[in-house]
Scaffold this active site. Structure first.
Site, mmCIF file in Angstrom:
data_model
loop_
_atom_site.group_PDB
_atom_site.id
_atom_site.type_symbol
_atom_site.label_atom_id
_atom_site.label_comp_id
_atom_site.label_asym_id
_atom_site.label_seq_id
_atom_site.Cartn_x
_atom_site.Cartn_y
_atom_site.Cartn_z
ATOM 1 N N GLU A 70 43.502 7.887 54.476
ATOM 2 C CA GLU A 70 43.694 9.332 54.608
ATOM 3 C C GLU A 70 42.347 9.969 54.909
ATOM 4 O O GLU A 70 41.393 9.848 54.132
ATOM 5 C CB GLU A 70 44.305 9.945 53.346
ATOM 6 C CG GLU A 70 44.471 11.451 53.477
ATOM 7 C CD GLU A 70 45.507 12.042 52.539
ATOM 8 O OE1 GLU A 70 45.509 13.273 52.387
ATOM 9 O OE2 GLU A 70 46.303 11.277 51.964
ATOM 10 N N ASP A 95 36.653 12.214 52.499
ATOM 11 C CA ASP A 95 36.294 13.595 52.825
ATOM 12 C C ASP A 95 34.801 13.751 52.587
ATOM 13 O O ASP A 95 34.192 12.928 51.907
ATOM 14 C CB ASP A 95 37.095 14.593 51.975
ATOM 15 C CG ASP A 95 37.273 15.937 52.669
ATOM 16 O OD1 ASP A 95 36.242 16.590 52.970
ATOM 17 O OD2 ASP A 95 38.421 16.349 52.914
ATOM 18 N N ASP A 122 31.233 10.428 56.296
ATOM 19 C CA ASP A 122 31.801 10.661 57.614
ATOM 20 C C ASP A 122 32.826 9.565 57.909
ATOM 21 O O ASP A 122 32.485 8.384 57.976
ATOM 22 C CB ASP A 122 30.664 10.649 58.643
ATOM 23 C CG ASP A 122 31.140 10.843 60.068
ATOM 24 O OD1 ASP A 122 32.359 10.952 60.291
ATOM 25 O OD2 ASP A 122 30.278 10.900 60.963
ATOM 26 N N ASP A 145 40.495 20.177 61.126
ATOM 27 C CA ASP A 145 39.968 21.433 61.658
ATOM 28 C C ASP A 145 40.347 21.549 63.135
ATOM 29 O O ASP A 145 40.004 20.686 63.939
ATOM 30 C CB ASP A 145 38.447 21.450 61.498
ATOM 31 C CG ASP A 145 37.849 22.829 61.717
ATOM 32 O OD1 ASP A 145 38.398 23.601 62.527
ATOM 33 O OD2 ASP A 145 36.820 23.133 61.084
ATOM 34 N N LYS A 149 37.990 27.777 68.994
ATOM 35 C CA LYS A 149 37.327 28.239 70.215
ATOM 36 C C LYS A 149 37.206 27.096 71.220
ATOM 37 O O LYS A 149 36.863 25.966 70.870
ATOM 38 C CB LYS A 149 35.946 28.804 69.877
ATOM 39 C CG LYS A 149 36.005 30.052 69.001
ATOM 40 C CD LYS A 149 34.613 30.567 68.670
ATOM 41 C CE LYS A 149 34.698 31.809 67.776
ATOM 42 N NZ LYS A 149 33.341 32.304 67.404
ATOM 43 N N ASP A 181 48.942 22.879 61.954
ATOM 44 C CA ASP A 181 49.641 24.159 62.070
ATOM 45 C C ASP A 181 49.121 24.956 63.272
ATOM 46 O O ASP A 181 49.358 26.155 63.370
ATOM 47 C CB ASP A 181 49.519 24.984 60.783
ATOM 48 C CG ASP A 181 48.082 25.357 60.454
ATOM 49 O OD1 ASP A 181 47.163 24.909 61.181
ATOM 50 O OD2 ASP A 181 47.857 26.099 59.477
ATOM 51 N N THR A 216 51.034 21.226 52.036
ATOM 52 C CA THR A 216 49.637 21.415 51.656
ATOM 53 C C THR A 216 49.286 22.894 51.646
ATOM 54 O O THR A 216 50.038 23.733 52.150
ATOM 55 C CB THR A 216 48.701 20.696 52.633
ATOM 56 O OG1 THR A 216 48.729 21.391 53.892
ATOM 57 C CG2 THR A 216 49.111 19.243 52.843
ATOM 58 N N LYS A 217 48.114 23.208 51.098
ATOM 59 C CA LYS A 217 47.685 24.603 51.093
ATOM 60 C C LYS A 217 47.472 25.097 52.517
ATOM 61 O O LYS A 217 47.697 26.272 52.817
ATOM 62 C CB LYS A 217 46.416 24.779 50.256
ATOM 63 C CG LYS A 217 45.148 24.201 50.854
ATOM 64 C CD LYS A 217 43.924 24.637 50.055
ATOM 65 C CE LYS A 217 42.636 24.198 50.738
ATOM 66 N NZ LYS A 217 41.441 24.685 50.034
#
Length: 238
Positions: A70, A95, A122, A145, A149, A181, A216-217
């Site tokens: 994960e 993470d 990483d 993420d 842009k 999302d 998830t949040k």
């Protein structure tokens, strides 16, 4: 920018392996006392330090159960819930952000979870240097993420070169499960995964959310903003 020394896991101060473009930015984040205490007391049991040589995951987990990687677990709430739902599966959770690492370790302790190991590094370097070919039964990357842009799209994690690094680590019959999302990123994910002949989509395009993945949040936030959520599940067929 780097995290402060008191927010670091024991292995964080070692020299890194520089890459020209990273998919994350290390932000100065507040570590709660409980999160730091979890790192101080639980890292030796559930943390894996980065090394530039292959690791034996069965030895680290003390089991030969299926292994899921994960990448990017946030505060670890969903990761802990998935591990509870799938107790016969082991999860290597990676993470870079200290508070999330501390929080996941705290959740591991609170829920008496033995099937999670945590890394703070990483993920690209872990994949390149630590994971043995054919060592993974699945890969989860939920809500990476999106780098909204256009000039930042090069920072997106889900791109063909990274998937090409992941595929050898995945057993034939193993799967890659992505979720986002951000619709335009979902389209990019679909295009990238579909470009590999060794991967087969388990759906026509986007998959129903598997039962094991809780909300998830990031998903809840997206829904509040009126965003859709897209899951992609591809299977390695050769």
């Amino acid at each position: 920018m780097t995290d402060t020394a008191e927010n670091q896991t024991p292995n964080d101060r070692q020299a890194g392996h520089p890459r020209s473009i990273r998919s994350f930015v290390l932000r100065q984040s507040h570590m709660t006392a409980a999160q730091q205490r979890a790192i101080d007391t639980l890292w030796d049991s559930f943390g894996i330090d980065y090394q530039a040589t292959p690791v034996d995951l069965d030895a680290n987990f003390g089991s030969n159960r299926p292994k899921i990687l994960e990448i990017g677990f946030g505060m670890g709430t969903a990761t802990a819930e998935i591990a509870l739902r799938l107790p016969e599966t082991d999860f290597l959770a990676i993470d870079v952000h200290g508070p999330g690492v501390g929080n996941l370790l705290k959740l591991i302790n609170e829920n008496h979870l033995e099937n999670i190991r945590v890394m703070r590094h990483d993920a690209v370097e872990v994949v390149e240097n630590m994971l043995q070919d054919g060592s993974l039964d699945g890969i989860h990357i939920f809500f990476p993420d999106p780098w909204h842009k256009k000039r930042h799209h090069k920072r997106r994690l889900i791109q063909a070169p990274f998937i090409a690094k992941l595929l050898p680590k995945l057993k034939t019959g193993g799967y890659i499960h992505l979720a986002t999302d951000w619709e335009e990123y979902a389209q990019q994910m679909l295009e990238v995964l579909s470009s590999f002949d060794s991967l087969q989509n388990t759906a026509t395009d986007y998959a129903p959310t598997p039962d094991y993945r809780p909300e998830t949040k990031f998903e809840a936030r997206g829904k509040r903003l009126g965003h859709g959520v897209w899951d992609l599940v591809f299977k390695r067929i050769r």
